[in-house]
Scaffold this motif. Sequence first.
Motif, mmCIF file in Angstrom:
data_model
loop_
_atom_site.group_PDB
_atom_site.id
_atom_site.type_symbol
_atom_site.label_atom_id
_atom_site.label_comp_id
_atom_site.label_asym_id
_atom_site.label_seq_id
_atom_site.Cartn_x
_atom_site.Cartn_y
_atom_site.Cartn_z
ATOM 1 N N ARG A 157 0.796 -1.036 -0.092
ATOM 2 C CA ARG A 157 -0.134 0.032 0.107
ATOM 3 C C ARG A 157 0.926 1.248 -0.107
ATOM 4 N N ARG A 215 4.225 9.134 -4.550
ATOM 5 C CA ARG A 215 3.751 9.706 -5.926
ATOM 6 C C ARG A 215 4.961 10.390 -6.429
ATOM 7 N N ARG A 237 -7.075 -6.978 -1.554
ATOM 8 C CA ARG A 237 -7.638 -5.544 -1.644
ATOM 9 C C ARG A 237 -6.778 -4.381 -1.939
ATOM 10 N N LYS A 263 -4.388 3.463 -7.994
ATOM 11 C CA LYS A 263 -3.201 4.379 -7.806
ATOM 12 C C LYS A 263 -2.263 4.573 -8.879
ATOM 13 N N ASP A 296 -2.433 12.853 3.896
ATOM 14 C CA ASP A 296 -3.085 12.796 2.448
ATOM 15 C C ASP A 296 -3.200 11.714 1.706
ATOM 16 N N PHE A 297 -4.227 11.619 0.954
ATOM 17 C CA PHE A 297 -4.343 10.310 0.363
ATOM 18 C C PHE A 297 -4.446 10.279 -1.080
ATOM 19 N N ARG A 298 -4.593 11.268 -1.489
ATOM 20 C CA ARG A 298 -4.482 11.154 -3.255
ATOM 21 C C ARG A 298 -3.531 11.972 -3.721
ATOM 22 N N GLY A 299 -2.816 12.997 -2.904
ATOM 23 C CA GLY A 299 -1.937 13.975 -3.486
ATOM 24 C C GLY A 299 -2.360 15.036 -4.277
ATOM 25 N N ASP A 332 -4.889 4.714 8.479
ATOM 26 C CA ASP A 332 -4.092 3.981 7.323
ATOM 27 C C ASP A 332 -5.257 2.823 6.888
ATOM 28 N N GLU A 333 -5.912 2.236 7.946
ATOM 29 C CA GLU A 333 -6.496 0.924 7.601
ATOM 30 C C GLU A 333 -8.060 1.369 7.165
ATOM 31 N N ASP A 393 -8.250 4.296 2.058
ATOM 32 C CA ASP A 393 -7.061 4.108 1.245
ATOM 33 C C ASP A 393 -7.353 4.872 -0.269
ATOM 34 N N PHE A 394 -6.723 5.531 -0.542
ATOM 35 C CA PHE A 394 -6.751 6.244 -1.740
ATOM 36 C C PHE A 394 -8.058 6.959 -1.935
ATOM 37 N N TYR A 413 -10.764 6.176 -0.871
ATOM 38 C CA TYR A 413 -12.225 5.365 -0.406
ATOM 39 C C TYR A 413 -12.085 4.708 0.858
ATOM 40 N N ILE A 414 -13.543 4.769 1.392
ATOM 41 C CA ILE A 414 -13.579 4.499 3.076
ATOM 42 C C ILE A 414 -13.651 2.857 2.752
ATOM 43 N N GLN A 415 -12.658 2.203 3.522
ATOM 44 C CA GLN A 415 -12.521 1.007 3.374
ATOM 45 C C GLN A 415 -13.198 0.059 4.695
#
Lengths: 681, 456
Positions: A107, A113, A138, A146, B19-22, B121-122, B125-126, B128-130
Motif C-alpha cells: 500500500r 507519488r 484488496r 493508484k 494526504d490520500f490522493r496527493g 491508514d486502515e 485508502d486512496f 475510498y472508505i475501507q
Amino acid sequence: MPYLGSEEVVKELRRALSNPNVQADRLRYKNYITKVIRYMTQGLDVSALFMDMVKASATVDIVQKKLVYLYMCTYASDKPDLALLAVNTLRKDCADPNPMVRGLALRNMCNFRMPGMTEYIEQPIVAGLRDKASYVRRVAVLGCAKMHSLQPNTEIGRDINELEWCGLLVDLCDVFISCLDSHSDGTHSLQMKDLDSWAQSEVLTFLLRYRPRSDDELFDILSLLDAFLLSSHAHVAVATLRLFLHLASAHPTVQADALLRTSAPLLATCGAASRELRFAGLCHVQQVMRSQPGLFGTHYKRFFCGYSEPSYIKFRKMEILVELVNDENVALVLEELRSYCTDVSPELAQAAIAAIGRIARTYSEKCLDILTGLLGLKQDHITSAVIQTFRDLVWFCPQSTAAVCQTVGACVDSPQDSEGKQALLWLLGEHGDQISSAPYVMEGYIDGLKTELSSAVKMELLTAAVKMFLCRPAETQDMLGRLLHYCIEEESDVCVRDRALLYYRLLQRGVEETRKVVTGPKSDPSMSVLTGRQEEPISDTDVTLSSPDDAEEEISLSLGPPLSHETFEKMWLDLETLHRQTLGFPRPRAAPDTLQAALQLVKIQTLAFTPGDTVPWKAYIYTRSTETLILAELLQGDQQAPGSDESLVVSVKQQPVNQHAIRGFVSVLKSVLQTLNVDTL
Amino acid sequence: MISQIFILSSKGDHLIYKDFRGEESKDSISVFYEMVTALSGDQPPVVMVNYGFWGDLMSGLHFIHVRQGGLYWVASTKTNPSPFTIIEFLNRLAALTKDYCGSLSEKSVRMNFALIYELLDEMVDFGYIQTTSTDILKNFIQTEAVSSKPFSLFDLSNVGLFGAETQQSKVAPSVAASRPIMSSRGEQGGKNEIFVDVIERLSVVIGSKGVLMKADIQGEIRIKCFLPTCSEMRIGLNEELSIGKSQLKGYSSAVRVDECRFHQAVKLDEFDTFRILKVCPSQGEQTVMQYQLCDELPCAPPFQLFPSVEKDYVNRSVNLSMVLIFLKLRCDLPPKSTALNVSITVPVPKGSTSMSQELSSPDQTAELQPKNKALLWEIPRFPGGAQLSALFKVDVPGLSSASLLEVGPVSMSFELPKQTCTGLQIRFLRLSPTQTGLSQRWVRYVTHSDSYTIRI
C-alpha cells in the motif's frame, strides 16, 4: 508553519537517530521516530532525515514500520532519488510471510507519488492480486487505481483472466463490483446487503453512471434498491434517493414517490444528535421542497429552533419555516418566529424579522401586527430590521401600503444604522402622501446632515426629499432648498454632489419634467420573474441534491455588447450543440415585445423570432455569462425535432464551454418562460 | 473520494494530517482554518473554496468538517461526494478515536497520534472508505493507547456519567465507560463489561398558558462493549411496545414510539412477537436502535413553570426602575426520581445592570449575564414532585412597558438519570450461554433536554 530553530531540531534528531546507543535501545529509537512524525505533522520540514528513516524501516516492529512508511510517503515526492533506495526494502517486505506486512508495504509503495515509480510497483501489484490473503488482494486492487492515476495509460494485469478479476472484485466488495456488473450481461447480482454502509453508498454513487437499456431493467434495479431508501444510515438513504431521481428522470411519479418515502429518514436526520448531520439534512429538505413544497407542511414543528443550536442551523430552519407556511400552521409558525425576534444575537433577530416579512406577502394582517408590536421594543437593531422589512413588503405587496404607512407614521424612534435609515427614507419619499408626519421626520434628517457619515444615506435622502417635494411642495420646499444647497456647496463626496446637481438641474426644468423622471411605478409586477419561486420539476433536483455546495452558486448573466445577425449566424453554424432539452411546456402566447422585454429583464437578448403562430416557431437568443457567450435556439412544432410538437425545445451552443453556465442559463430561461405562460393563461 | 483528512485543535494546531490522493498541498489546512475562523460564530460544516480566489490550485476544493471534543475533524475533497457520507464518516472516526483512546480531547489525540494514524491508514485508502468496523480494525491496530487520565480527587467526588450518582451501588461508576477498549489486553484486563444505555433527547416547547405546543423525543439504545469477543446477545424490550400510530392498543399503559430504525447487524426475527433484539456487539460503541416519538408525550412534561413578570419603580424621579421576575418551577417527575444539573435561562431586557435574588436553598445559584442579556438560575438537584420558587429583581434603567416583552422565552437544560420519557425499558439482557468468562452487564437510562423552552 516553519518553527523557529527548526534546523536545530533536525540536527538534534539526526544525531539521536544515528547514535548507535539509541539504535540498540528499541524503545528509545522508536521514541525518536515518533518525535519525527510529530514534527512532521506540525508542519516542520524534517525531510533531511530521510536516510536515517529509511534505515529505521528495517525492523520487525510493525508500529515502527507504519510510522516510517508514513514518513516516506510524505517526503517521497521531494526526495525521489533517496526514495528509490527505500523501494528495495519495501519490495522485500512485499514478500514477507506476514500478510499484514505484505499489505502494508504494498500500500505504501503505491502511495509514493513520484515519476518513474510505476516500473517498480507493477510487479508487486500483480503478485499482490494473486496473493492468498484477501487483505493483500484488496490493497493490490486499490494499487491498480493508484498506478492508473500516476500513469493513466498503463495496463495492469493483462495476464490475469476475467474469472480471477471477478473473484478479486467480489472479494474486494468495493466500487468496482458495480462497474463489472453493468458491463456483464445485465444480471444484477447486486449483493448489496452484505456490504457495509460505506461500500453501499459508493456502489450507489457509481451506479449513477449506468444507463438501463429498457424500462423493465430500470424497474428491476429500482425494486432491488427500494429497501435502501429507508436505510438507517442517512448517507445510504440519500445516495439511493439520488440514484432514484437520476434513473427515473422520465417517470415523475416514481420520483415523487421516492421523495415521499425518504421524507421520514430525512426528517430523522434533521433531529440527529450530530449537528453537522442536522445541517446536511436541513439543506436536503430545502432542496426537496423546491419540487415538493407540500411534503413537509405537517411536520413544521420539527423545524422549530432549539435554543442551543448553532446559528447556521437556526438560519436554515427559519428559511424552511417560511417556505412551508400554510393556512393551518401559519399562526403557530408566526408565534414561534416572533419568539426569535428578541434573540440575543442581532443577526438571528434580524433574520427572524425578515422571515416574518416574507410570510407577510401572503398573510399580511397577522404579520403586520407582530412587526408593529416589535417596534414598541425600541431596540435599534429590531427597529431597523422592521423598517427594512416594511420597505420590502410595500414593494412586493402594494396592498399593504396603507397599513405600513400608518405604522411608520406612528413610530416615534428612528433606526440608527445606515441600512435602516435608507429604508425609512425610501418609505417616506415613496409614500410621503400617506404619512402625515413625513416632512417633520425628514426635516430631522436634513438638520442632522452634517453629522451623517454614510453617503448612501445622503443620496437616499436627496431622492426622498425630491419625491416628497413633488407630492407635498408647501411643507418641503424650504428644507429641500437647504438640502440641495448643503449637498452642492459643502458636501465632499462626489456622488452625493453629483446627485444633488442632477436634481437641482432637473427641478430647474420644471416640476412636471421632474415628476416624469423621478416617480416610477410604486411596484413592478414583472419582478415576480425574479422573486416568485416556480415549482421546479423533480428532475432538476438530482443535479444539485447531494452536492456538498452550501448553495448552488448563482449564475450571473449579462448582456454585453450586442451581436450582429451575421456574427450570430456564423457562430451558430460553427459551434456544436452542447445541450438540448425539452422544456416541457409550450411557447408563451405573450405578445412579441412582452417576450422580448421579459427576456431582457433577466439579461437575455433576443436576436430574432418567427412571428405569431407560424409553425415551426423559432426564436434565437443569446447572453453572456462569466467570460462565455451562450447562444440558444427555441423551437416548437418542428417535424424533425423529436418532442417539439407539444413543448419547446431549447438547444444551446456556447463559446468557450462552461457547463455550469449552461445549467444556470437554462434554469433562468425556464423560469422566465414559465412565468410568462402563467401570466398569459 | 476523500482527498485529505486532518484534525486541528481549536487554536489551529495540526494534530493529524494525512494526504490520500496527493491532489492538494498541505496549505489547504491553513486555507481551511482561515475560512472557518474568518467570521464570528459557528460555521456550517460544508465549506467550499471559492473559484479563483486562492488561485487555480485550490479551485473546487470542498472542506467538510465536524466539531467534536473541541477539535475540528476535517476532510477535503475535490470530487462531488454526498456530504452525508463524509459527515457520518468523520463522526465515526471521532467515535472510534474515542473508543481507542478512552476520551476525546486535544490531549488524548496528541498523545495517541500514532494510533490514529494507524487507524486512518486502515480506514481509508486512496480516498475510498475501507472499513470502520472495530471487529476488522482490531486485527490491524498494534499501538497501545496511552490513557490521559491523571489521578485526581475531583474524579472520585464527581457525579457519574450522565449525572448518575456514584454512591448508589446499582449504577456503574462514571469513569468505567470512558477508558480505551483495547487496554483490556494489558494490566487492566479481566474487566469484561457491557454497557447498554438508553438515551433519550427531549425537545419541548410549552406555550404561554402552559399548553404543550411541541414535544419530540429522539431516543437511542447504545451498546458499549469491552469484551474482546462477544457472541450473540439478546436484549428484551417492553413487551407492550407498539410502533407507529396505527398500532395503538386499547389500554393506555402501552409504550409507543412513532418510528424506529435498527443497526443493520441487528437480527429482528423475534422483534415482532417478543420485542427481542438479537445482536452480536463488536468491541466499542455502537447504536443498535434509534427511535422517535413526536407530538405526544406519554407522561406530563417534566417541568412546569409559573412565571410572573412585573415592573416596579424604585424612584420615579431618577428613572430607576426594576423588573420583578417571580418564577415557580414544579418538577412533575415521580417522587423517587431526581433531575440533575437543572439550569434555567431567562432573557432579561437590554440594559439590565444588576440583579438581586431570593432563592429557596443555598446550593442554588443565580447570576446575571449582561453579555447574553439573560439571567441564569442553576439547581444542582431537583427531586420529583418538589416545587421551587425564586424571585429576581433586575435593575433596568430607563424601563419602558414594552421592555417586559423581552423577558422570555425561558429555556431549560437538565438531565434525568434512570428515566426514559417514552417509558421504554430493557427487560433483560442475556448473553448466550457459550460466552466464556464472567461478564458484567450494565443498563443505564438517561434523558437529556435537547431543547426545553417555555414561553412567558
